[in-house]
Structure formats: structure tokens, C-alpha cells
Design a protein around this motif. Structure first.
Motif, short mmCIF file in Angstrom:
data_model
loop_
_atom_site.label_atom_id
_atom_site.label_comp_id
_atom_site.label_asym_id
_atom_site.label_seq_id
_atom_site.Cartn_x
_atom_site.Cartn_y
_atom_site.Cartn_z
N VAL A 225 0.83 -1.20 0.00
CA VAL A 225 0.00 0.00 0.00
C VAL A 225 0.87 1.26 0.00
CG1 VAL A 225 -1.68 1.30 1.37
CG2 VAL A 225 -1.95 -1.16 1.09
N ASN A 226 2.05 1.16 0.66
CA ASN A 226 3.02 2.26 0.62
C ASN A 226 2.53 3.51 1.36
OD1 ASN A 226 5.62 2.94 -0.07
ND2 ASN A 226 5.05 3.87 -2.03
N HIS A 227 1.81 3.29 2.46
CA HIS A 227 1.37 4.38 3.32
C HIS A 227 1.65 4.00 4.77
CE1 HIS A 227 -0.67 5.82 -0.26
NE2 HIS A 227 -0.96 6.95 0.37
N ARG A 228 1.63 5.03 5.62
CA ARG A 228 1.92 4.79 7.03
C ARG A 228 0.70 4.32 7.83
NH1 ARG A 228 7.15 4.74 8.88
NH2 ARG A 228 6.48 5.70 10.85
N VAL A 229 -0.49 4.70 7.38
CA VAL A 229 -1.74 4.30 8.06
C VAL A 229 -2.75 3.92 6.99
CG1 VAL A 229 -3.62 4.96 9.59
CG2 VAL A 229 -1.32 5.83 10.02
N LEU A 230 -3.42 2.81 7.22
CA LEU A 230 -4.43 2.33 6.28
C LEU A 230 -5.72 2.04 7.04
CD1 LEU A 230 -5.04 1.24 3.34
CD2 LEU A 230 -4.45 -1.01 4.24
N PHE A 231 -6.80 2.68 6.61
CA PHE A 231 -8.12 2.42 7.18
C PHE A 231 -8.90 1.47 6.26
CE2 PHE A 231 -7.21 6.41 9.33
CZ PHE A 231 -7.78 6.23 10.59
N ALA A 232 -9.81 0.71 6.85
CA ALA A 232 -10.75 -0.07 6.06
C ALA A 232 -11.67 0.88 5.29
CB ALA A 232 -11.58 -0.98 6.97
N ALA A 233 -12.21 0.39 4.20
CA ALA A 233 -13.08 1.21 3.35
C ALA A 233 -14.39 0.48 3.10
CB ALA A 233 -12.39 1.53 2.04
N GLU A 234 -15.42 1.25 2.80
CA GLU A 234 -16.71 0.68 2.44
C GLU A 234 -17.40 1.58 1.44
OE1 GLU A 234 -19.27 0.38 5.84
OE2 GLU A 234 -18.61 2.28 6.68
N GLY A 235 -18.45 1.08 0.84
CA GLY A 235 -19.13 1.83 -0.21
C GLY A 235 -20.23 2.73 0.27
N LEU A 236 -20.49 2.71 1.60
CA LEU A 236 -21.55 3.53 2.18
C LEU A 236 -20.95 4.50 3.18
CD1 LEU A 236 -24.09 0.63 2.85
CD2 LEU A 236 -24.09 2.20 0.90
N VAL A 237 -21.40 5.75 3.16
CA VAL A 237 -20.86 6.74 4.06
C VAL A 237 -21.65 6.73 5.37
CG1 VAL A 237 -22.29 8.59 3.07
CG2 VAL A 237 -20.20 9.17 4.33
N TRP A 238 -20.94 6.77 6.48
CA TRP A 238 -21.55 6.73 7.81
C TRP A 238 -20.61 7.45 8.77
CZ3 TRP A 238 -25.92 5.49 10.35
CH2 TRP A 238 -25.86 5.33 11.74
N PRO A 239 -21.13 8.20 9.76
CA PRO A 239 -22.55 8.40 10.11
C PRO A 239 -23.15 9.67 9.52
CG PRO A 239 -21.22 9.14 11.92
CD PRO A 239 -20.25 8.67 10.88
N ASP A 240 -22.32 10.52 8.89
CA ASP A 240 -22.80 11.81 8.40
C ASP A 240 -22.69 11.83 6.88
OD1 ASP A 240 -23.46 14.41 7.86
OD2 ASP A 240 -22.09 15.30 9.33
N LYS A 241 -23.82 11.61 6.21
CA LYS A 241 -23.81 11.55 4.75
C LYS A 241 -23.42 12.87 4.11
CE LYS A 241 -27.29 7.88 4.52
NZ LYS A 241 -28.62 7.46 4.00
N ARG A 242 -23.53 13.95 4.88
CA ARG A 242 -23.17 15.26 4.33
C ARG A 242 -21.67 15.38 4.06
NH1 ARG A 242 -25.70 18.81 9.03
NH2 ARG A 242 -24.49 17.21 10.13
N LEU A 243 -20.90 14.46 4.61
CA LEU A 243 -19.45 14.50 4.42
C LEU A 243 -19.01 13.77 3.16
CD1 LEU A 243 -18.25 13.83 8.09
CD2 LEU A 243 -18.43 16.04 6.90
N ALA A 244 -19.94 13.16 2.45
CA ALA A 244 -19.57 12.34 1.29
C ALA A 244 -18.77 13.13 0.26
CB ALA A 244 -20.82 11.74 0.65
N ASP A 245 -19.18 14.36 -0.01
CA ASP A 245 -18.51 15.15 -1.05
C ASP A 245 -17.11 15.60 -0.65
OD1 ASP A 245 -20.72 14.90 -2.64
OD2 ASP A 245 -21.61 16.82 -2.03
#
Length: 757
Positions: free
Chosen positions: A131-151
Motif C-alpha cells: 500500500v506504501n502508506h503509514r496508516v491504512l483504514f478499512a473502506a466501504e461503499g456507504l458513508v456513515w454516520p454523516d452523509k453530508r461529508l460524502a462530497d
């Protein structure tokens, strides 16, 4: 002038950071990261079934796991249904403070109750390096908990765009920098906290964070169930993401996908595969040879509707190979019709079992109320080790059932039972979106025994064993069988699967509810490692007859055969168990004693014997030239069942003894004859209007009557000692003129059919 160069300064700073982050990790990937530099952190405040499964998979791969928060009260909210989980961040923050200065330490944080490892540390670290990064978070296709942050999320050309907090991997200093920013409450949302940090461009660049867009390491199932398939290998099973063609190392059943994770957990990493079968079935089993004494069991028996073969059901419980003084019986009988059966069972066993309680129809309990009462019998008894619930429509044919279930050492376990010849069983492999039946991809194979093991399922019914300890801890809330409009079994299973909420000091106030631990579930298991029995059909059970089980030849053919067909019947074909006392007169066993007795009882209960008169409106033409004192099967509405009996049990014998003749299995006259000195003692010589005739003795000579028998004139051959349950079979027309010999004492009964008239 200085102000003019300020934007350029930040541009150069960002470029320098990017250059450093790109160059430095590249040099590190030249050598694999040693697995002893990996530490797994997880939060678990209680050893739930999900946690134990997580640890089982971690131990299989030899992960170094540190558990945070064990024994703490959970104050992080209901993360399965709403925001929450801040308590996990607080615990991580505290743990990371002592790890912050370990530059080469890789920290993996994952949830535990709904996570399974599918790959090992070497694979995990290799993929993290790529991945070549220092921190890696899991990802998903749905935004939670604040959908307003999607953009605000960075654009992703391919892959999942949004952060999931259930999986984080990174170098300890970087992870610590994230955790030290936490200054919120335990019930605040952890995912929103991480999201805001990740969406800050400066922090994202400074800490060198990214998401696992293509599920190389983390597979979140929420919104992605259709993306994953099981990939079977020779040693272990993987989950494959078919969209990105990746094999995730960590599988996370977030939000409402925990049931699907349970399904996957039946296979990965080593629970079951095609080559070795069940890999975990023998782990943590109870060894009866090491026990000082047998566990005490409360047996809850539930008779909620008219049920065929109930005396046989009760006898099977009595025949279980288990010390009777360790069994306490609670019986709920909701049917007046069955009171005679329960009374007889009680009289025969009242001094055998530890205790015996019957709650009858006069109590007018609902099914849910009755089942709650039965379960409470064990819950409130500190000496009750197990609660064994069994419905009256379950026919157990394995005497070791109780021992086999106890040995598996599960909180809730059920033996697989199904309808004979059908896929209808006592479990569901999956649930639909509305919480009802859905067929899992392995359901048919499990029911048919093509996959053998112990299976985590979302629903089971009819018969199950629950640990008494579980009833007094995780399942200590009352009224588990009553929930909304669900039937009792569905209510129990939902309550077991989902979070138990407890009220403080019995306060009625909604604000007084709190959760003692994070969302969890008590796993329910089905085992098909042995043959246990079957479920009988209670549909269309008519109780208007004297012996109603006689009519069950269609609905429950296996139980009908076991009860009514002679135990030596199959020896006709395996050991040639037929006799020929006269030429072309064959003698063979067909009916059990119970069948004979019940047919006679049915006829006597009907009572309208013909009297042996020539005038007979029951037959075509209204005249019988050689009349008998009889009752026709059609008169008791048994004609259809009797003809089926002929096709199933007489026709095969016909083909054996009259080789080459294929009977139609049809008869116009099927009747029971009654011979007695007072009414009709004998029958004059005659031919039968049949291709062949069967004549089944329904009672015992010497005990029930004297005399009787049959004489065949052409061969001057008599049979004077008929056996109860045995049938004669002989040609009807032309060759076998015969007569009924006089019955001199008592009453003789025979069942006769003129077959293929």
C-alpha cells in the motif's frame, strides 16, 4: 512581499512531505516486515461467542493479540443501530501511549465480536507494505454516520471511497498521533472521529493515511455481501472479493451483516472444507469420562396441537440413554385429546424421573407463555445444568442425543431433524431482509448430509439444548419467547442473536436502559454430525377416529411403518421369510401387534357388523352369495389408506412369490371379518372374486379364540394355526376353493382383500 510567497511555501512543504512519504517507505519494502513487529489490538468487554470465534481465528494464524477493556462496563452505545463506539477509541488511546516510541512497530486494530481473520500475519504485512502508506483504514461503499461529508472525500477512480473504523493498520507513532486527538465521550461516534481526521487534507498528508479501497486487507460486508464468495482451498477457506479479485485478510460483519458473517465463519479459515470436513468440531468438547457426575437436565416437552404418534414420541424420550434421576420433566399439553396419553406416561414414569410437572390445557397458556415457563424451570434452579426443549413433532431415533449435544459444549445447540424425504428442517441457513426464511447456499447440502459439521445458524426450532449457565447470564431476561408478532421460536432466536438491554433497578423510564456490553449475540448451532431423527407432519391430523394414527400412512409413512408393519417384514426379501403351507398358499408377516389391535378396536368402535346376511346394499347388485359377518374398510373411511397399504406392502410380496405377475394393487372388497360361535362360526366352501386374496390374522389363536383356520379343498390342505399379524396370500379364482373352519370359542378377526378382481 512575504505574504506573496506564503502559498508557495505551503506548496513546497506539501511537495516535500509527499516526496518523503513516497521515498522512505519504498526503501523499507525491500525487506519483509518481521511478524514479531505486528501487534493486534482489539476491544472486548466480555467473552462473547463472537469474541471467542475471533480469537479462534487469530490463534489459528498465530497473531499476537492484546485485548483492551475486558471486564469493563460498556458505555459506547448501540453501535449496531446508531452512533457510538467512542469507548473503543479511548481504550486505544490509552494503549497507544506506551507504544508511541516504537518506530518499527505495526499496530493492527480490528473489532472482535464481528471479525474473523482469513489470512495470516505474513500476508497482512506484505499487503500493508504494498500500500506504501503509514496508516491504512478499512473502506466501504456507504458513508456513515454523516452523509453530508460524502462530497469531502477524495475522488476514487476505482474502489470503495468511504472510511470504516472497524479496521486500522499503521506504524505505531502515526496511529498514536491519531488516537491522541480523542477528547470526546465514550458514547460519541468513533467512525465520525476518524473520518474528520482523514478528511483533513493536511492530516491525511502529514500522517500519510489512505483507505483500503480494493479490500486487499479489510473486507467490510455491509453493502458488499454480493461481492464476496467463498474460495475453497485444500487446507483452508478464503473470502474472495469478486469485484476487485482480492483475498481480504480481515472479514468484518459490520451493521446488519453479522448473520452473513456467521455463515462465512462456518468455513473460514479452517472450520470446514471439502477435503478435511469440519476442522473445529472436536475442539473444546466435553469429555464425559472426565466428569464426576452427569449434568442435570430440565426437559421441556411442548404439545401445542394434535400430534400423531404421541405415545411413541414419549417412549423415545424415556428410551434416551441418560440417567433418569438427572432428568426433570416439564410438559405443556395444550390438547385435551392428548391428556390420556400424558396420564398414561406419567403413571408409568412418575417414580423414574427426578421430578415431573404437567401444565394442561385448562391453564390456557399461549405457546410463548408456556415456553417461558418451561425455560424458567431451569433458569431459576441453580442445579440445572442444561435445558432441553423438544416439541412433540420430533421423533428422536438416536438414544445418545443428549450426550452428543452436551459434548459439543455450545451455549445453544440443536440436532438437525427434517421431514422424511423433504428439505423441510428445524433450521434456517439465512434470513430475508424482513427477518424470515431465506435459503443459504449450503442449506441443501447440510440437510442432505453432504456437508457434515456444527453450523452457526440464525434460526432453529423444535428441539435444542441450552446451557443453564447461559440462561442465568446472557439469556437471563424473562419472556424470551414473546416478541412483537413473531412466533415463539422466532422470538427466541431474535432475542438470542441481538443485544440484551437491561433496565436499572426495574425503572420504567426509557432513560434508565443501559447496555452491559457492546452489541453481541449468542450463537445458535445446528449439528448434523450424527443422525438424530425426524420431524413428523401434524397437518391434516384428524382426531375423530378411535385410533387416529392408522390414517397417517400418507402424511407420516416412516412412523406409520415403524408402528404398524411387522418388525420381520423386511426379512421376507432379505432372508426369504415366507412359508408355503399349502400349494401356492404363501404365509408371511405383515402387521405389527399394534396394527392388529387398533384395526380390531376401530371396527368394534364402529360396531355396525353386517351379520352375515345375503342381502347387502354395500356391494354391487345388493346380494352376497357367500356372506360374512364383516365391516368394510369404506365404512370407516379407510378404503384409500388400505389400498395404499396394499400397493406399498403387499405388491412387493406378490412379485416375489408369484414371479412375473405385476399386480395393480387394486381391490373392490376390503373388509374385516368377525367369527364367533354366537354369530357366524365358519364360512362354506367358495372361490374369491379376485386374482389373488390376502387374509391377515388380527388376533391370537388359543388366547382370543379356539378353532378357526382355512381349508383348501383341491389340495386337501388345512391351516389351523394362524399367527397374529401374518397374512395368507393365495389365488382367488379356479384353483383355490376354500372354506373358513369353525371358530369354537371366543372371537376371531381377519382382514381380507380380494385383489385385482
Amino acid at each position: 512581499m512575504a505574504m506573496e510567497y506564503f502559498p508557495c511555501f505551503y506548496f513546497l512543504l506539501f511537495s516535500l512531505i509527499q516526496f518523503i512519504n513516497c521515498v522512505q517507505p519504498a526503501t523499507r519494502t525491500q525487506d519483509p516486515i518481521p511478524t514479531d513487529k505486528l501487534l493486534v489490538l482489539t476491544v472486548a468487554t466480555a467473552e462473547t461467542d463472537g469474541f471467542l470465534r475471533f480469537m479462534q481465528s487469530a490463534n489459528y494464524f498465530n497473531y499476537n493479540v492484546k485485548i483492551l477493556g475486558m471486564g469493563e462496563e460498556w458505555k459506547g452505545g448501540d453501535v449496531g443501530r446508531s452512533i457510538g463506539g467512542g469507548q473503543k477509541v479511548r481504550l486505544l488511546k490509552e494503549a497507544m501511549e506506551s507504544l508511541a516510541d516504537q518506530e518499527d512497530l505495526i499496530v493492527l486494530f480490528v473489532d472482535s465480536y464481528d471479525v474473523i481473520f482469513a489470512g495470516g500475519p505474513e500476508e497482512l504485512l506484505k499487503k500493508f507494505q504494498q500500500v506504501n502508506h503509514r496508516v491504512l483504514f478499512a473502506a466501504e461503499g456507504l458513508v456513515w454516520p454523516d452523509k453530508r461529508l460524502a462530497d469531502k472525500y477524495p475522488f476514487v477512480r476505482s474502489g470503495k471511497r468511504f472510511l470504516n473504523s472497524g479496521g486500522i493498520i499503521g506504524y505505531a507513532p502515526n496511529v498514536n498521533s491519531i488516537m491522541q486527538q480523542w477528547d470526546l465521550h465514550d458514547n460519541d461516534d468513533d467512525q465520525l472521529f476518524y473520518t474528520k481526521i482523514y478528511l483533513d487534507p493536511l492530516q491525511r498528508e502529514t500522517l500519510n493515511m489512505t483507505l483500503d479501497h480494493k479490500c486487499m486487507i479489510f473486507q467490510n460486508l455491509n453493502g458488499a455481501v454480493d461481492e464476496v464468495l467463498l474460495k475453497f482451498g485444500t487446507e483452508r477457506v478464503r473470502v474472495r472479493n469478486t469485484v476487485y479479485d482480492t483475498l481480504p485478510v480481515v472479514v468484518h460483519g459490520n451493521v446488519n451483516t453479522k448473520i452473513y458473517l456467521n455463515f462465512l465463519g462456518n468455513y473460514i479459515p479452517n472450520a470446514w472444507n471439502y477435503e478435511h470436513g469440519c476442522g473445529v468440531c472436536d475442539e473444546d468438547m466435553i469429555d464425559f469420562s472426565q466428569l464426576k457426575d452427569f449434568p442435570s437436565i430440565t426437559v421441556g416437552v411442548f404439545i401445542e396441537q394434535p400430534t400423531p404418534f404421541l405415545p411413541e414420541f414419549l417412549q423415545r424420550l424415556l428410551n434416551l440413554d441418560y440417567p433418569k434421576d438427572k432428568l426433570t420433566f416439564f410438559i405443556h399439553n395444550n390438547e385435551v385429546y392428548h391428556e390420556k396419553h400424558i396420564q398414561k406416561f406419567w403413571e408409568e414414569t412418575k417414580n423414574i424421573f427426578k421430578s415431573f410437572k404437567v401444565v394442561g390445557p385448562e391453564e390456557m397458556l399461549s405457546q410463548g407463555e408456556a415456553r417461558n415457563m418451561g425455560m424458567d424451570t431451569c433458569r431459576q434452579d441453580p442445579g440445572c445444568d442444561f435445558y432441553f426443549s423438544v416439541d412433540a413433532d420430533v421423533m428422536l431415533n438416536n438414544r445418545q442425543t443428549l450426550k452428543l449435544l452436551i459434548e459439543q459444549n455450545r451455549k445453544i445447540i440443536s440436532p438437525l431433524v427434517s421431514r422424511h424425504g423433504k428439505l423441510w428442517s428445524n433450521f434456517w441457513g439465512a434470513l430475508s431482509l424482513d427477518g424470515y426464511y431465506a435459503r443459504s447456499e449450503d442449506y441443501v447440502d447440510i440437510v442432505q448430509g453432504k456437508r457434515i459439521g456444527v453450523w452457526n445458524v440464525p434460526y432453529m426450532a423444535h428441539i435444542y439444548l441450552i446451557k443453564g449457565e447461559a440462561l442465568r447470564t446472557e439469556l437471563k431476561e424473562r419472556n424470551y419467547f414473546i416478541l412483537e408478532k413473531l412466533d415463539p421460536d422466532m422470538a427466541l432466536c431474535r432475542n438470542a442473536r441481538e443485544l440484551t438491554i437491561q433496565r436499572e433497578k426495574d425503572s420504567p423510564s426509557p432513560e434508565s436502559f443501559h447496555m452491559l456490553r457492546p452489541p453481541k449475540g449468542v450463537f445458535m448451532y445446528i449439528t448434523n454430525r450424527h443422525e438424530f431423527g425426524r420431524i413428523i407432519s401434524t397437518a391434516n391430523y384428524n382426531t375423530s377416529h378411535f385410533n387416529n394414527d392408522l390414517w397417517q400412512i400418507y402424511e407420516n409413512p416412516v412412523d406409520w411403518k415403524e408402528k404398524y408393519i411387522h418388525p420381520n417384514y423386511t426379512r421376507i426379501f432379505t432372508e426369504n421369510l415366507t412359508e408355503e403351507p399349502c400349494p401356492d398358499v404363501f404365509w408371511f408377516p405383515v402387521f405389527s401387534e399394534k396394527a392388529c389391535d387398533e384395526i380390531v378396536e376401530e371396527m368394534e368402535n364402529f360396531g355396525s357388523w353386517s351379520g352375515g346376511k345375503h342381502q347387502d346394499k354395500r356391494i354391487s347388485g345388493g346380494y352376497e352369495s357367500v356372506p360374512t359377518d364383516d365391516i368394510h374398510m369404506s365404512q370407516i373411511d379407510y378404503e384409500k389408506e388400505w389400498l395404499h397399504f396394499i400397493r406399498e406392502f403387499i405388491s412387493p410380496v406378490t412379485l416375489k412369490v408369484f414371479s412375473g405377475y405385476y399386480t395393480k394393487g387394486y381391490a373392490l372388497l376390503n373388509f374385516v371379518v368377525k367369527y364367533s360361535p354366537e354369530r357366524q362360526a365358519f364360512l362354506r366352501p367358495h372361490h374369491d372374486t379376485s386374482t389373488f386374496t390376502i387374509n391377515i390374522a388380527l388376533n391370537n389363536k388359543g388366547t382370543d379364540f379356539q378353532g378357526g383356520g382355512c381349508r383348501f379343498h383341491r389340495y386337501n390342505c388345512s391351516i389351523e394355526s394362524p399367527r397374529k399379524g401374518w397374512s395368507f396370500m393365495h389365488p382367488g379364482r379356479l384353483t383355490h376353493l376354500h372354506e373358513g373352519l369353525p371358530t369354537t370359542k371366543g372371537t376371531r378377526y381377519i382382514a381380507v382383500s380380494f385383489i385385482d378382481p
